[in-house]
Motif scaffolding. Sequence first.
Motif, PDB file in Angstrom:
ATOM      1  N   ARG A   1      44.554 -58.131 -10.071  1.00 38.98           N
ATOM      2  CA  ARG A   1      43.516 -58.742  -9.352  1.00 38.98           C
ATOM      3  C   ARG A   1      44.127 -59.125  -8.071  1.00 38.98           C
ATOM      4  NH1 ARG A   1      39.931 -62.559 -12.014  1.00 38.98           N
ATOM      5  NH2 ARG A   1      38.328 -63.412 -10.365  1.00 38.98           N
ATOM      6  N   GLY A   2      45.338 -59.434  -7.630  1.00 41.22           N
ATOM      7  CA  GLY A   2      45.785 -59.478  -6.575  1.00 41.22           C
ATOM      8  C   GLY A   2      45.820 -58.141  -5.576  1.00 41.22           C
ATOM      9  N   LEU A   3      46.003 -57.289  -6.338  1.00 42.06           N
ATOM     10  CA  LEU A   3      45.919 -55.724  -5.672  1.00 42.06           C
ATOM     11  C   LEU A   3      44.602 -55.511  -5.195  1.00 42.06           C
ATOM     12  CD1 LEU A   3      48.232 -53.666  -8.128  1.00 42.06           C
ATOM     13  CD2 LEU A   3      48.925 -54.241  -5.518  1.00 42.06           C
ATOM     14  N   ILE A   4      43.695 -55.616  -5.967  1.00 42.07           N
ATOM     15  CA  ILE A   4      42.131 -55.484  -5.446  1.00 42.07           C
ATOM     16  C   ILE A   4      41.898 -56.713  -4.349  1.00 42.07           C
ATOM     17  CG2 ILE A   4      39.788 -55.901  -6.422  1.00 42.07           C
ATOM     18  CD1 ILE A   4      40.678 -55.277  -9.064  1.00 42.07           C
ATOM     19  N   LYS A   5      42.301 -57.772  -4.519  1.00 39.03           N
ATOM     20  CA  LYS A   5      42.032 -58.835  -3.384  1.00 39.03           C
ATOM     21  C   LYS A   5      42.615 -58.272  -2.120  1.00 39.03           C
ATOM     22  CE  LYS A   5      40.758 -62.768  -1.376  1.00 39.03           C
ATOM     23  NZ  LYS A   5      39.620 -63.054  -0.959  1.00 39.03           N
ATOM     24  N   THR A   6      43.620 -57.969  -2.086  1.00 32.32           N
ATOM     25  CA  THR A   6      44.309 -57.443  -0.558  1.00 32.32           C
ATOM     26  C   THR A   6      44.223 -55.881  -0.261  1.00 32.32           C
ATOM     27  OG1 THR A   6      46.435 -57.052  -2.103  1.00 32.32           O
ATOM     28  CG2 THR A   6      46.271 -59.404  -1.170  1.00 32.32           C
TER      29      THR A   6
END
Length: 402
Positions: A319-324
């Motif tokens: 999720r963090g990879l997508i958000k950033t």
Amino acid sequence: MSENKLKLSDIYRAAHVLKGVVRHTELIAAPKLNPECDLYLKPECLQHTGSFKLRGAYFKISQLSPEEKAHGVIACSAGNHAQGVALGAKANGIKSLICLPEGAPISKVEATKRYGADVCLVPGVYDDAYKRALELRDEHGYTFVHPFDDPLVIAGQGTIGLEILDEMPDVEAVIVPVGGGGLISGVAFAIKAISPDVKVYGVQAAGAPSMVQSLKNDKIECLSNVSTIADGISVKEPGVNTFELCRQYVDEIVTVSEDEIAAAILAMIETEKLVAEGAGAVAVAAAMFNKVPVKGKKTVCLVSGGNIDVTILSRVINRGLIKTGRNYAVTIDLSDKPGVLAEVSDIIGKLGGNIISVTHERISVDTPITSCTLRLVMETRNAEHIDFIRKGLIAAGYQILS
């Protein structure tokens, strides 16, 4: 809450009792997390039991009378308070029973058992575990150790405020996670009593804004439901004492989204080599996404815990990879003929994207018979890189569906 229920002397007394019991977690400079402020982390994720909760639980248990200790203690928890109570009880040679929500991370349940406590899993969320703990207290005569709404527990958590001021007397802002409010109540009380000009900001998950709503409406409110990856602060209703202390000593409480929490967890892993759970990352999320006014200020983010289940961590990282902007999924409308897939792959490769997943769909009622859809998942650098790739595909004549 009357003023005489919590005194600065209580927090100093707690610090004395906890000396040699808890780890003094030294501040870590973290300029990459927000270059616009002078940012530091207070890594309570490195505390014994993996969270700050040991402080309040141990101090509370240490102050019990011999008769209370003889009856044993009971507590309810999403996991971190459970471990603090279990270790505190074991160190004081008394029995402990912990009620946990049945959805608590397995890692926290097993850790609680390893610290010597008996565990009772309760259907529902924290508040359901709380009700069951009170029932068992009344049935068996246990002493209840509240996770946040107890002056002695609050005093124990307040020792973090003393440590911050001792190590950084010129701190200008402190950002603290908020669930039931015990941590921020103690920290804010200690800091404001010694250095009233220091700003203290609280952060809740957007899916569990109980203290935010209560302060907004100037009365304690119970949310109908809560939902967040930050299970340690997933609390429907703040405490009576903590609500009053937050109203008096906290400058502002804001919320952060699930994506922002995930991005903060990922950023701490990559830049600071620290693993934080969802609740532990909300203060950093608030700083990273400028939810509080700390630009140009010497700021401390309290990373309250690191007890995250590895299966949840994997999802959070994605999720963090997508958000950033580090992962990107695109669906393209293609003509179904040889060589087209290779052409698209070649374009993306030349634009710097690294394809990690391909789904080629020919059978769909939504596309012409001679067409197909191509879904690609790729590694990218950031949002600007994603935009660059999208424009490159469009310029090459491809239609992006999503």
